[in-house]
Design an enzyme around this catalytic site. Structure first.
Site, PDB file in Angstrom:
ATOM      1  N   SER A 121       0.790  -1.234   0.000  1.00  0.00           N
ATOM      2  CA  SER A 121       0.000   0.000   0.000  1.00  0.00           C
ATOM      3  C   SER A 121       0.819   1.279   0.000  1.00  0.00           C
ATOM      4  O   SER A 121       0.236   2.368  -0.126  1.00  0.00           O
ATOM      5  CB  SER A 121      -0.951   0.002   1.208  1.00  0.00           C
ATOM      6  OG  SER A 121      -2.037  -0.867   0.978  1.00  0.00           O
ATOM      7  N   LYS A 124       0.159   3.734  -2.724  1.00  0.00           N
ATOM      8  CA  LYS A 124      -0.917   4.723  -2.645  1.00  0.00           C
ATOM      9  C   LYS A 124      -0.370   6.145  -2.533  1.00  0.00           C
ATOM     10  O   LYS A 124      -1.069   7.112  -2.850  1.00  0.00           O
ATOM     11  CB  LYS A 124      -1.828   4.413  -1.453  1.00  0.00           C
ATOM     12  CG  LYS A 124      -2.681   3.142  -1.627  1.00  0.00           C
ATOM     13  CD  LYS A 124      -3.613   2.950  -0.436  1.00  0.00           C
ATOM     14  CE  LYS A 124      -4.628   1.826  -0.664  1.00  0.00           C
ATOM     15  NZ  LYS A 124      -4.114   0.506  -0.322  1.00  0.00           N
ATOM     16  N   SER A 176      -5.907   3.419   4.411  1.00  0.00           N
ATOM     17  CA  SER A 176      -5.471   2.584   3.285  1.00  0.00           C
ATOM     18  C   SER A 176      -6.624   1.901   2.562  1.00  0.00           C
ATOM     19  O   SER A 176      -6.550   0.726   2.209  1.00  0.00           O
ATOM     20  CB  SER A 176      -4.467   1.528   3.777  1.00  0.00           C
ATOM     21  OG  SER A 176      -3.615   1.118   2.733  1.00  0.00           O
TER      22      SER A 176
END
Length: 422
Positions: A121, A124, A176
């Protein structure tokens, strides 16, 4: 051995050595690169998440730059420290990590910084950077059923629910949300277009180890990044006010699925328990293991830390990041490389002016991809051919001399026989 023969043998050996010196050097460089286990690709996956869909092939690995981005030392696979530096703290489990100064870009210390790993993640951050660049924070976006069906972690979007881009960024960076990542990707023109924009942004920054294949960081064929690239991307994202303000929030209110609001809490533990923390992002998948990027400021100095493919036992990944930040703040301003301010630019082709007398000379140009002089015809194809021709010429000379000596010997024998009356 007569002098003439010794001379010919020496010339043959010298020509052969010149002909094959360059290929041997290249092989040695390739062998040295091969010692870096993850120079081209991340480690093999532990599950089926990166198996190509039926009828499709996995993307080819990203090209490895001829020179490591940020400096030659950053191409090393192991621990990279300035001279006379203290050893880093114990208990760091990450397969790759990096410490750098956010403002000067100096890389303070690193471990296999260009080793290719999976981002999970932390990718991101790259998506949020593209969003902050292209979309207004107050723009209202409507969630779709497809958004709500993403593999979670999820914020909990509602099909048909309306959210501002600013709220979606909070859901993306604090908790997230993979559903939020899909929604933002759709707003950027759809997932394929969003990925093109993310990868174009990475290339523009100089993050040449990075390929985003999902907007959320879920594993898929071809995914790749490095500790160096994640540091570079985070540094670039922090230049966008919308991102910098969002990433440092400890909590934020978010529209609830059934009306009212819910409270989002930032999963970056350092915000609450590390002096000077200014933001960060965690990640995890089975293939990537634990990943983290974060930054802190002390006495006017801002450091960014990256850990990829780490473990949370016996120490949580954010606690390992805190130890590295302490280590970095205690170090001097020296470094082992640099976070670049943009992708290395190719040098323009240069063709020297030729006079009528030297039009047949080889012209050295500059390769537009590597910025290095391109080998001339003699340096690549012509050299081996010339070497073979030279060896053939020397062999011919050797045979000529041998035949001449043989004729002289026969003449001497015939003269001796005549003198003896044979």
């Amino acid at each position: 051995m007569p002098f003439t023969q010794r001379l010919i043998v020496a010339l043959v050996l010298a020509t052969a050595t010149a002909a094959f010196a360059a290929p041997t050097g290249t092989a040695q460089q390739a062998a040295g690169s091969a010692q870096c286990a993850n120079r081209e690709t991340p480690p093999p996956p532990v599950d089926t998440s990166e198996q190509p869909a039926p009828g499709q092939k996995a993307p080819t690995p990203l090209e490895v730059p001829d020179k490591p981005v940020g400096g030659d030392r950053l191409g090393e696979c192991g621990l990279i420290l300035p001279p006379n530096s203290a050893q880093p703290p114990s208990g760091i489990t990450a397969a790759s990590w990096l410490l750098a100064d956010m403002d000067s870009g100096a890389v303070i210390a690193a471990y296999d910084p260009h080793g290719r790993q999976r981002p999970a993640s932390v990718i991101k951050v790259l998506l949020a950077m593209v969003v902050a660049k292209e979309l207004r924070g107050d723009l209202v976006v409507t969630a779709s059923a497809e958004d709500t069906q993403q593999e979670c972690t999820c914020v909990g979007l509602k099909d048909g629910g309306q959210y501002t881009v600013r709220q979606l960024l909070q859901g993306l960076l604090l908790t997230s949300g993979n559903d939020v990542a899909h929604t933002l990707a759709r707003q950027l023109g759809g997932v394929p277009n969003a990925l093109r924009k993310m990868n174009a942004m990475a290339k523009e920054l100089g993050a040449l180890d990075t390929r985003a294949v999902t907007p959320s960081g879920l594993d898929a064929p071809g995914t790749s990044t490095s500790a160096y690239d994640v540091g570079l991307i985070f540094r670039g994202a922090m230049k966008y006010e919308e991102f910098a303000q969002t990433i440092k929030l400890q909590q934020a209110q978010f529209p609830g699925r059934n009306g009212g609001t819910i409270m989002l809490t930032n999963d970056n533990r350092l915000l609450a328990n590390y002096q000077g923390a200014i933001g960060g992002k965690t990640g995890f998948t089975d293939d990537s293991q634990h990943t983290y990027v974060g930054a802190a400021e002390r006495n006017g100095r801002r450091l960014v830390v990256v850990l990829l493919r780490g473990q949370v036992q016996p120490t949580h990944i954010t606690a390992q990041a805190a130890k590295l930040l302490d280590y970095g703040f205690a170090m001097g301003p020296g470094g082992v490389g640099k976070l670049v301010d943009g992708a290395p630019q190719p040098k323009p082709n240069v063709v020297p002016t030729q006079s009528n007398d030297d039009k047949q000379d080889d012209v050295a140009a500059v390769d537009s991809r590597t910025g290095r002089p391109t080998p001339t015809a003699f340096g690549t194809v012509g050299l081996p051919i010339t070497a073979v021709a030279g060896i053939g010429l020397l062999a011919g000379v050797f045979l000529y001399i041998r035949n001449k000596r043989a004729k002289a010997a026969r003449a001497r024998r015939q003269a001796a026989q005549a003198a003896q009356g044979v």
